[in-house]
Design a protein around this motif. Structure first.
Motif, PDB file in Angstrom:
ATOM      1  N   GLY A  10     -13.453   0.207   1.693  1.00  0.00           N
ATOM      2  CA  GLY A  10     -13.710  -0.055   3.100  1.00  0.00           C
ATOM      3  C   GLY A  10     -13.373   1.141   3.968  1.00  0.00           C
ATOM      4  N   PRO A  11     -13.503   0.977   5.284  1.00  0.00           N
ATOM      5  CA  PRO A  11     -13.198   2.093   6.197  1.00  0.00           C
ATOM      6  C   PRO A  11     -11.710   2.450   6.179  1.00  0.00           C
ATOM      7  N   ARG A  12     -10.872   1.450   5.887  1.00  0.00           N
ATOM      8  CA  ARG A  12      -9.444   1.733   5.738  1.00  0.00           C
ATOM      9  C   ARG A  12      -8.952   1.202   4.399  1.00  0.00           C
ATOM     10  N   ALA A  13      -7.975   1.862   3.827  1.00  0.00           N
ATOM     11  CA  ALA A  13      -7.448   1.417   2.540  1.00  0.00           C
ATOM     12  C   ALA A  13      -6.796   0.044   2.685  1.00  0.00           C
ATOM     13  N   ILE A  39      -4.989  -0.355  -4.845  1.00  0.00           N
ATOM     14  CA  ILE A  39      -5.519   0.129  -3.575  1.00  0.00           C
ATOM     15  C   ILE A  39      -7.031  -0.027  -3.596  1.00  0.00           C
ATOM     16  N   ASP A  65     -10.540   7.839   5.338  1.00  0.00           N
ATOM     17  CA  ASP A  65      -9.883   6.904   4.427  1.00  0.00           C
ATOM     18  C   ASP A  65      -8.458   7.357   4.079  1.00  0.00           C
ATOM     19  N   THR A  66      -8.106   7.302   2.807  1.00  0.00           N
ATOM     20  CA  THR A  66      -6.753   7.674   2.390  1.00  0.00           C
ATOM     21  C   THR A  66      -6.660   9.182   2.201  1.00  0.00           C
ATOM     22  N   ILE A  84       0.924   4.132  -2.900  1.00  0.00           N
ATOM     23  CA  ILE A  84       0.578   5.527  -2.584  1.00  0.00           C
ATOM     24  C   ILE A  84       1.750   6.474  -2.853  1.00  0.00           C
ATOM     25  N   LEU A  91       0.833  -1.204   0.000  1.00  0.00           N
ATOM     26  CA  LEU A  91       0.000   0.000   0.000  1.00  0.00           C
ATOM     27  C   LEU A  91       0.869   1.255   0.000  1.00  0.00           C
ATOM     28  N   TYR A  96      -4.336  11.246   2.535  1.00  0.00           N
ATOM     29  CA  TYR A  96      -3.164  11.792   1.838  1.00  0.00           C
ATOM     30  C   TYR A  96      -3.468  11.976   0.345  1.00  0.00           C
ATOM     31  N   LEU A  97      -4.081  10.964  -0.257  1.00  0.00           N
ATOM     32  CA  LEU A  97      -4.413  11.057  -1.685  1.00  0.00           C
ATOM     33  C   LEU A  97      -5.482  12.126  -1.918  1.00  0.00           C
ATOM     34  N   ALA A 130      -0.459   3.951   5.476  1.00  0.00           N
ATOM     35  CA  ALA A 130      -1.787   3.593   4.966  1.00  0.00           C
ATOM     36  C   ALA A 130      -2.550   4.795   4.427  1.00  0.00           C
ATOM     37  N   GLY A 131      -1.817   5.789   3.949  1.00  0.00           N
ATOM     38  CA  GLY A 131      -2.471   6.913   3.291  1.00  0.00           C
ATOM     39  C   GLY A 131      -2.990   7.994   4.211  1.00  0.00           C
ATOM     40  N   ARG A 152     -10.145   1.279  -1.880  1.00  0.00           N
ATOM     41  CA  ARG A 152     -10.563   2.374  -0.999  1.00  0.00           C
ATOM     42  C   ARG A 152     -12.025   2.251  -0.619  1.00  0.00           C
TER      43      ARG A 152
END
Lengths: 205, 205
Positions: free
Chosen positions: A196-199, A192, B135-136, A175, A171, B138-139, B116-117, A194
Motif C-alpha cells: 500500500g501507500p504506507r507500510a 510488513i 513507502d518504507t 523494521i 512495524l 528506511y529499508l 513506520a519506516g 509494503r
C-alpha cells in the motif's frame, strides 16, 4: 545502581488483540522482556524483574508485588539506598548502547520518554522521587522532579521511546528489531505489508 | 557539508485536516520549517531550503524544484561534490543537540529513522547514494547503501524520529516541543486533553 524491569504477568498487551491471541500475547510479552534483559545484561547493570506474580526466569532475580505498577515501583524506591533505574519490559528495540546512554546520563532524575507522554525508562538518584505511571507520566515526572528541586536530564532515544502496545508498534519491531522479538513475530507470520501507500503490519495464518 | 531541507509548498500536511484548516496547515508547516532551520542555524551548518515553489524566507537560500521529493533531492545529490545532509521540514522537535549528533556521526550514509519506516534525516558522504522517499524509505536506503558497499550508521533519536503528519503527532509537539511550533499550536487552541485514560489532542475553538 539497581535496575528494575517491571512485568505484568496477567493478560499483557491487550491492545495487540487484533493481531495476537491471548496465549500469543503472553508469549510475546515474555520474549520482549527477555530482549530487554539481554540488552541490559550486555551493560554493567544486573537487572532484576518486579513481577505481579511469580514465574520462571533463568538467571534473573524476580521479586513479586501484585500491586499496580506505580505502587510496586514506589515501594521499591522508598527502601532503596542506591540510585535505581526502572526500564519497561516492552522495549524490544532497546540496545546495550541505548541503555548505557540512559544509565550513564548524569542528573538526579533521568527520563527516557515514550510516545504520548509515557516514561519508558528512568533513573532516579534522588531519595524522594516517586513515579506515577498513569496517563501522561512524562509530564507528571517532570513536575515531581521540579517540586523536589531535582535536576532532570532527558535521554533522546528512538529505541527507548518505542514501547510496544498497538499493532502499529509491531512495524517498528519488524523494521528495527535486532533481538528475539522480531524473530518471534516473523516466526508467527507477522510481516510488513509494503504493497500500500504506507507500510502496514499483516498476519499470515 | 550542504544541509538541505526539502519543503512542499502545496497543500501540506493533509492528514492534519481533522484539526487544522488548509490555511492553518500551511502556516503550521512553515512554522515547523522555521523551527528546523533555527535548530540547524544553532549548529555549524548553513541550511538551505529545496522548495517546490518559491516563497519568502529570510536569511536562508531557497532553491526551487517542482519535481517530487525524491527526484528533486537526487538531482541535487547528483551534482554535489561535498557530503550532503537532508533534513525533513516537519521535525519540530529537532534540537541543535540532536542535529549535531546527526551531522557529526561518521559513516558513508547516516540515517535518522522516522516511525513506520520513514527516513527523517540523512547524511550521505558517498557520491553514488540516492534517496527513495516512497513507502518504507528506511529499508530502501539501507538496501541502497548495502548495494554500494557504503558503511551505514543510524542515529538513535526520538526527536528526529518524530515527524508530524497526523493529529497524534501534535501531542508529541505539545509535550516535547521547545520551538515556535508548540507555541503556535497552543495559540491556536490545540491542547492536550488529559481527562481520559490516555492523553489526546483537542482543539478549543
Amino acid at each position: 545502581m539497581r535496575v528494575v524491569v517491571p512485568f505484568g504477568t496477567r493478560d499483557p498487551k491487550t491492545r495487540l488483540d487484533p493481531v495476537l491471541s491471548a496465549d500469543e500475547r503472553m508469549a510475546f510479552a515474555r520474549v520482549m522482556l527477555k530482549d530487554v534483559l539481554a540488552a541490559l545484561g550486555a551493560t554493567p547493570a544486573k537487572p532484576e524483574v518486579l513481577a505481579t506474580a511469580d514465574f520462571d526466569l533463568e538467571d534473573v532475580p524476580v521479586t513479586v508485588d501484585d500491586r499496580p505498577l506505580t505502587d510496586a515501583v514506589n515501594a521499591l524506591l522508598a527502601v532503596a539506598s542506591d540510585p535505581v533505574a526502572v526500564v519497561m519490559a516492552d522495549l524490544p528495540l532497546a540496545t546495550p548502547t541505548a541503555l548505557t546512554r540512559l544509565l550513564e546520563t548524569p542528573g538526579d532524575v533521568v527520563l527516557a520518554p515514550g510516545r504520548a507522554g509515557g516514561t519508558n525508562a528512568l533513573v532516579t538518584r534522588h531519595p524522594d522521587f516517586r513515579t506515577d505511571y498513569h496517563d501522561t507520566s512524562y509530564l507528571d515526572h517532570l513536575d515531581r522532579a521540579h517540586d523536589l528541586g531535582a535536576s532532570v536530564r532527558v535521554v533522546d532515544s528512538y529505541r527507548l521511546s518505542t514501547d510496544v502496545d498497538e499493532p502499529d508498534d509491531l512495524l517498528e519491531v519488524l523494521i528495527h528489531g535486532e533481538g528475539d522479538a522480531a524473530t518471534w513475530l516473523r516466526d508467527h507470520g507477522v510481516r510488513i505489508d509494503r504493497s500500500g501507500p504506507r507500510a502496514d503490519v499483516v498476519r499470515e495464518r
